[in-house]
Enzyme design. Sequence first.
Site, mmCIF file in Angstrom:
data_model
loop_
_atom_site.group_PDB
_atom_site.id
_atom_site.type_symbol
_atom_site.label_atom_id
_atom_site.label_comp_id
_atom_site.label_asym_id
_atom_site.label_seq_id
_atom_site.Cartn_x
_atom_site.Cartn_y
_atom_site.Cartn_z
ATOM 1 N N SER A 299 0.865 -1.188 0.000
ATOM 2 C CA SER A 299 0.000 0.000 0.000
ATOM 3 C C SER A 299 0.890 1.222 0.000
ATOM 4 C CB SER A 299 -0.855 0.036 1.268
ATOM 5 O OG SER A 299 -0.083 0.486 2.377
ATOM 6 N N ASP A 300 0.419 2.300 -0.577
ATOM 7 C CA ASP A 300 1.146 3.554 -0.370
ATOM 8 C C ASP A 300 1.063 3.887 1.122
ATOM 9 O OD1 ASP A 300 2.557 5.903 -0.712
ATOM 10 O OD2 ASP A 300 1.453 6.492 -2.502
#
Length: 592
Positions: A299-300
């Site tokens: 995930s960012d």
Amino acid sequence: MGTRREFHGGLTFSVALLLLLVQPLIVFSSPPIACDPTNPSTRNYAFCQTTLPIDKRVNDLISRLTLEEKIQQLDDQAAEIPRLGVPKYNWWSEALHGLSNWGHGMHFIGRTIPAATSFPQVILTAASFNPDLWYRIGQAIAVEARAMYNAGQADGLTLWSPNVNIFRDPRWGRGQETPGEDPTTASKYAVSFVRGLQGDSPTGERSGQLMTSACCKHFTAYDLDNWNGNVRFTFDARVTAQDMEDTFQPPFRSCVEQGRATCVMCSYNRVNGVPTCADYNLLTKQAKNLWGLDGYIASDCAAVDFIYGASHYAKTLEEAVSYALKAGVDINCGKVMNQHVGSAIKNGNLSESDIDRALFNAFSLRMKLGLFNGNPQKLPSGDIPPSQVCSTEHKNLALQAAQDGIVLLKNTGNTLPLARTKVTSLGVIGPNANFPPSLMGNYNGPPCEVITPLEALQSSIKNTRFEAGCNIVACNVTKIPEAVQLASSVDYVIMFMGLDQAQEQEGLDRTDLVLPGMQQTLISKVAEAAKKPIILVLLSGGPLDITFAKNDPRIGAILWAGYPGEAGGSAISSIIFGDHNPGETSHDFFAM
Ligand SMILES: *[C@@H]1O[C@H](CO)[C@@H](O)[C@H](O)[C@H]1NC(C)=O
Ligand SMILES: *[C@@H]1O[C@H](CO)[C@@H](O)[C@H](O)[C@H]1NC(C)=O
């Protein structure tokens, strides 16, 4: 051959100790290693047997973990598991245009390797339209990453690069990180750079072992950071199915299918209402199942928290982590898995099998990087020494990349090149002429060395005088009379204008495409005062509307130099004096 290698090469502990006493100032650091053959309590585990297939090894390792231990492996700063001899692992490192100290995985300060080769920001390298160059840059970065690992300065080899988002909106502050607005170019860039980083051949033949792991980000339809009250954490990109297929997805698809990138990162924004990190169709059905991603989804950073916190798509953080894991996220950047997966399992939002899948992908990758093979010196890349970082070869590659990327936009009456012998005096004007950060672009690392354009020009023309003309790149305070005075008293004038990170960067989009502040006025006044048509060099990632300069006959030549990296000053100077022809090509882009 560094002393460090010999240290690991089999010197006995007492000899090593003696060495340490004799040379107390030398700090020996060793790479973190799992399955240490000298550790009798772990070396016989099935997960340490390199003769077994990786899936068997990974399943063995997972079967030994408690739920608590499993949960601690789901965030980017994965915990050590001392009882199994598994070291901590930092998933987050950046290598957009050279190794960077953003993230948690690479450590430079006060260490044996203090710097890394800083290639041009990607938008400039992309403008070379040279896939071979893109490959070689990826390859050089991978060598430097392995050298960092071998020297004990990296606790991860997972590089969260490249950024292959389509630069659709020219005001986007992160457009500089991308290969531009064209899906074909971005796809080719992705494939070549990833093959270089991961150690495959330019045509995609696999090497026996991953050199590093590349990550294609940010999946997907992300080209807005912070514009006019719209922020990326809540922005909902409304995209038609056709635009997804034609525009936004091709670089990701190529990255996974041909580049065989081992990671995809989901973005902050929503696409058609769903946060990308919570989108099963996007992450699992498309990237993993349809394209065959053989690796993990990251995930960012904090994007999973924002599924709850910013966008309220989830009602609780327990729901946010469960949406993300069920959609296909394997590694979260941040701490939210540690904090909320336990309670999500308790309240029924998640089951243990949801996290076992994530662990399988995560540990498989660490094993494919060779990090569970015992002595890391015995890996194919285990003998890459610190001297291969900032090597002459890599520094020359950084120079070539800048030279090949720089674009000649205007050259009326053969203003360029200048003959060194004919320049008796040179005036260098502009806030970007002697400001090293302007050369770097974002996600930079500590460069091997930096030569500014002013320094490079001074080394060619002794009689060079400089006037910044603006206080800063924003140019809200000028010294127009001083600049005009300089322009009127020299043979030739070169101006260094454009943008810097205070104008465009992560979290900062532009609101227009013109030069900041009083730059245009300064340029026009200087051009008016100069004896000959001036040369204008623009540093920027995003595009600039310079119609006034194109139409002004007193501006003879215009170069766009992106953010050209550590060798940018030398590259610009070599083009100005004709040592390198910016129109020259040595490759056939469309044949690749
Ligand atoms: C998460 O668990 C809570 C409490 O059991 C429940 O009310 C909620 O509906 C669950 N959410 C999801 C998405 O399963
Ligand atoms: C110029 O701009 C900078 C950066 O925005 C700001 O800090 C400074 O106060 C401004 N100076 C003047 C004189 O407006």
